[in-house]
Design an enzyme around this catalytic site. Sequence first.
Site, PDB file in Angstrom:
ATOM      1  N   HIS A 169     -11.453 -50.453  88.979  1.00 46.15           N
ATOM      2  CA  HIS A 169     -10.684 -51.406  89.789  1.00 46.15           C
ATOM      3  C   HIS A 169     -11.011 -51.257  91.274  1.00 46.15           C
ATOM      4  O   HIS A 169     -11.115 -50.127  91.784  1.00 46.15           O
ATOM      5  CB  HIS A 169      -9.185 -51.191  89.579  1.00 46.15           C
ATOM      6  CG  HIS A 169      -8.344 -51.979  90.537  1.00 46.15           C
ATOM      7  ND1 HIS A 169      -8.210 -53.353  90.430  1.00 46.15           N
ATOM      8  CD2 HIS A 169      -7.633 -51.609  91.639  1.00 46.15           C
ATOM      9  CE1 HIS A 169      -7.442 -53.782  91.436  1.00 46.15           C
ATOM     10  NE2 HIS A 169      -7.089 -52.743  92.178  1.00 46.15           N
ATOM     11  N   HIS A 182      -7.875 -62.988  87.241  1.00 47.37           N
ATOM     12  CA  HIS A 182      -9.023 -63.243  88.124  1.00 47.37           C
ATOM     13  C   HIS A 182     -10.285 -62.814  87.386  1.00 47.37           C
ATOM     14  O   HIS A 182     -10.213 -62.170  86.339  1.00 47.37           O
ATOM     15  CB  HIS A 182      -8.892 -62.479  89.445  1.00 47.37           C
ATOM     16  CG  HIS A 182      -8.957 -60.994  89.302  1.00 47.37           C
ATOM     17  ND1 HIS A 182      -7.889 -60.242  88.857  1.00 47.37           N
ATOM     18  CD2 HIS A 182      -9.964 -60.110  89.513  1.00 47.37           C
ATOM     19  CE1 HIS A 182      -8.237 -58.972  88.815  1.00 47.37           C
ATOM     20  NE2 HIS A 182      -9.493 -58.862  89.199  1.00 47.37           N
ATOM     21  N   ASP A 218      -8.967 -50.626  84.207  1.00 50.10           N
ATOM     22  CA  ASP A 218      -8.591 -51.490  85.326  1.00 50.10           C
ATOM     23  C   ASP A 218      -7.088 -51.305  85.558  1.00 50.10           C
ATOM     24  O   ASP A 218      -6.426 -50.561  84.817  1.00 50.10           O
ATOM     25  CB  ASP A 218      -8.954 -52.947  84.987  1.00 50.10           C
ATOM     26  CG  ASP A 218      -9.166 -53.792  86.234  1.00 50.10           C
ATOM     27  OD1 ASP A 218      -8.795 -53.360  87.345  1.00 50.10           O
ATOM     28  OD2 ASP A 218      -9.703 -54.909  86.097  1.00 50.10           O
TER      29      ASP A 218
HETATM   30 ZN    ZN Z   1      -8.788 -54.746  88.827  1.00 51.22          ZN
END
Ligand code: ZN
EC number: 3.4.11.-
Length: 272
Positions: free
Chosen positions: A60, A115, A8
């Site tokens: 991502h 998040h 990510d």
């Molecule tokens: Zn991400």
Amino acid sequence: MKVLISTDIEGVAGVYHHEQARQGNPEYERARVLMAQEANAAIAGAFDAGATEVLVNDSHGGFRNMPPDVLDARARVVQGKPRYLSMVAGVEEGVDALCMVGYHSRAQGRGILAHTINSFAFASISLGNQELGEAGLYGALAGEYGVPVVMASGDDVFISENQALFPHASFVQTKKATGFNSGVSLSPEQSRQAIRAGVIEGLAARAHARPLVFQGPQVVTLRTQSPMMADLFCQWPSFERVDGVTLRFSADSVESAVRMLNCCSAMSSMLR
Ligand SMILES: [Zn+2]
């Protein structure tokens, strides 16, 4: 030994802001290379530790961030979406271990760019009584395939949230969070060295690592970012509305639960 590396961007050293994580910004063009270079450090560590095959998963946003020509040519690359297994696509090929690079802490917490899957849609996700971020959800999905998480990197909040889920994994702190968009980071060079060493250490200890297993059917409790979002998701007939922003659904497995969550994430774009 076959190793899957899921990457990510929010936990990469030097990344603090959405402009670094979203297409269409000059800063993103730099950050996607930082992401690929941390992936390369993990790939190198895996081969140092004796891997015979490495798959690197671009996890991502649109799942096509890392320029393929920047990545270590020894690895095969998993890119593009939608795909059923999302952040751990490749695990179905029968891998021995999973490394998570550049990960971040869950929604509503105090980590950098915190998040869970979709910051516009989801405020929290729980399997049973356990609230999970992306590392927990996808670690549990890999666990259904019998694959343990052996290494993970990200900021200090990410590490403190996930250490108990993966007690034998090697955690690498790339940054210390001081706010949603602020922190203190290792240099990219130092971060890469630490990631490479962390992968070597995690793979060396993989005999002790256990897959994260959530047995049987799952009850998922989802809190949305708005009542309007919950109205939308509850168009799905099997979803039960608990309150304005909370809903619940059942799934046969973690894999089904994650796929349903990713369907919700896709549906949410109609409200943007
Ligand atoms: Zn991400």
